[in-house]
Design an enzyme around this catalytic site. Structure first.
Site, PDB file in Angstrom:
ATOM      1  N   ALA A 120      -8.786   4.747  37.076  1.00 27.94           N
ATOM      2  CA  ALA A 120      -9.680   4.678  35.919  1.00 27.94           C
ATOM      3  C   ALA A 120     -10.069   3.235  35.616  1.00 27.94           C
ATOM      4  O   ALA A 120      -9.365   2.291  35.973  1.00 27.94           O
ATOM      5  CB  ALA A 120      -9.012   5.305  34.704  1.00 27.94           C
ATOM      6  N   GLY A 147      -5.489   7.201  39.366  1.00 32.34           N
ATOM      7  CA  GLY A 147      -6.586   8.112  39.671  1.00 32.34           C
ATOM      8  C   GLY A 147      -6.947   8.143  41.142  1.00 32.34           C
ATOM      9  O   GLY A 147      -7.439   9.161  41.651  1.00 32.34           O
ATOM     10  N   GLU A 191      -4.738  10.650  42.561  1.00 23.58           N
ATOM     11  CA  GLU A 191      -5.173  11.980  42.129  1.00 23.58           C
ATOM     12  C   GLU A 191      -6.381  12.453  42.929  1.00 23.58           C
ATOM     13  O   GLU A 191      -6.495  13.636  43.262  1.00 23.58           O
ATOM     14  CB  GLU A 191      -5.480  11.960  40.634  1.00 23.58           C
ATOM     15  CG  GLU A 191      -4.227  11.770  39.784  1.00 23.58           C
ATOM     16  CD  GLU A 191      -4.506  11.755  38.300  1.00 23.58           C
ATOM     17  OE1 GLU A 191      -4.140  12.722  37.617  1.00 23.58           O
ATOM     18  OE2 GLU A 191      -5.103  10.765  37.824  1.00 23.58           O
ATOM     19  N   GLU A 232       0.705   5.753  36.222  1.00 24.97           N
ATOM     20  CA  GLU A 232       0.169   5.680  34.864  1.00 24.97           C
ATOM     21  C   GLU A 232       1.230   5.399  33.795  1.00 24.97           C
ATOM     22  O   GLU A 232       0.955   4.755  32.781  1.00 24.97           O
ATOM     23  CB  GLU A 232      -0.567   6.977  34.509  1.00 24.97           C
ATOM     24  CG  GLU A 232      -1.917   7.165  35.191  1.00 24.97           C
ATOM     25  CD  GLU A 232      -1.830   7.835  36.545  1.00 24.97           C
ATOM     26  OE1 GLU A 232      -2.869   8.266  37.071  1.00 24.97           O
ATOM     27  OE2 GLU A 232      -0.695   7.923  37.093  1.00 24.97           O
TER      28      GLU A 232
END
Length: 262
Positions: A66, A112, A115, A134
């Site tokens: 992110a 991310g 992910e 995170e």
């Protein structure tokens, strides 16, 4: 198809290589999200795309995750749950594509970025590190990481990786099953394309239906079995079983690519 953060190169056997180029660090901003949606929609309408490979133009980063600056610098309220849902929806659509997808990781894939890789069918890794980090920022994985990682490597090990924000190298990730294959950086591209090429020559219709059935395994056994038997029936509409069984009796390798040349 006009893309802002990605380019596409077409290789043989329907393999399409998507190179992500979103300087300075390939953050998962709106530009990448929009381009990914365009590619996903294009796959649904273009049967010549049989395999998608995602790689990075950055020499050290696959996807950074992110945009933290965007998250912290704001003048007004942000609906963080809705923002997470948008990314979850995109990664769900990526995961559900009816063709094989490969994350070619030759750089860091943290937060991310990990992910994103988890939403692909395969992860081939050369250099860099991978992990859901995170918690080190007081956050949690919110683009499917808390759901996909336990399903992939088990709940106990997933807790360990996420709670301690562990960063794994390629061999460590391979040993846990987080990545499909760890390869030497010097032969990275060659091995990725060889892997993709084999998939491209496979019965893509059947592979897509296998994916559909595997994803249904998250529900009850009865529901999953229903999806499985319906998917089995659908294979006979692809033309692939006819070629596969004919090749078996003729003692030769099946040619599932013939539909692209006829």
């Amino acid at each position: 198809m006009k893309l802002e953060t990605m380019t596409i190169k077409k290789l043989e056997n329907g393999v399409h290589v998507v190179t992500i180029n979103n300087p300075p660090a390939n953050t998962l901003n709106v530009g990448i999200q929009n381009d990914l949606l365009k590619i996903i929609n294009n796959v649904k309408s273009d049967s010549s795309i049989r395999v998608l490979v995602f790689k990075s133009a950055h020499p050290k980063i696959f996807i950074a995750g992110a945009d933290l600056g965007q998250m912290s610098n704001t003048d007004g309220p942000i609906d963080y749950a809705e923002g997470a849902k948008q990314l979850q929806d995109i990664f769900n659509a990526l995961e559900q594509l009816p063709i094989p997808t490969i994350a070619a990781i030759n750089g860091h894939a943290l937060g991310g970025g990990c992910e994103f890789a988890l939403a692909c069918d395969f992860r081939i890794m050369g250099s860099g590190t991978i992990g859901l980090t995170e918690a080190s920022l007081g956050l949690l994985p919110a683009a499917g990481g808390t759901q996909r990682l336990p399903r992939l490597i088990g709940g106990a090990k997933a807790r360990e990786l996420m709670f301690f924000s562990k960063r794994l190298n390629a061999l460590e990730a391979e040993s846990l099953g987080l990545v499909t294959k760890a390869v030497e950086p010097a032969t990275f591209d060659e091995e990725v394309y060889q892997f993709a090429n084999i998939l491209g020559q496979s019965a893509i219709g059947a592979l897509g239906l296998i994916k559909e059935s595997i994803l249904a395994a998250d529900g009850t056994l009865e529901a999953g079995l229903k999806v499985e038997r319906e998917a089995f029936a659908k294979t006979f509409g692809t033309g692939e079983p006819e070629e596969g069984m004919k090749a078996f009796f003729e003692k030769r390798a099946p040619n599932f690519m013939q539909q692209l040349t006829t």
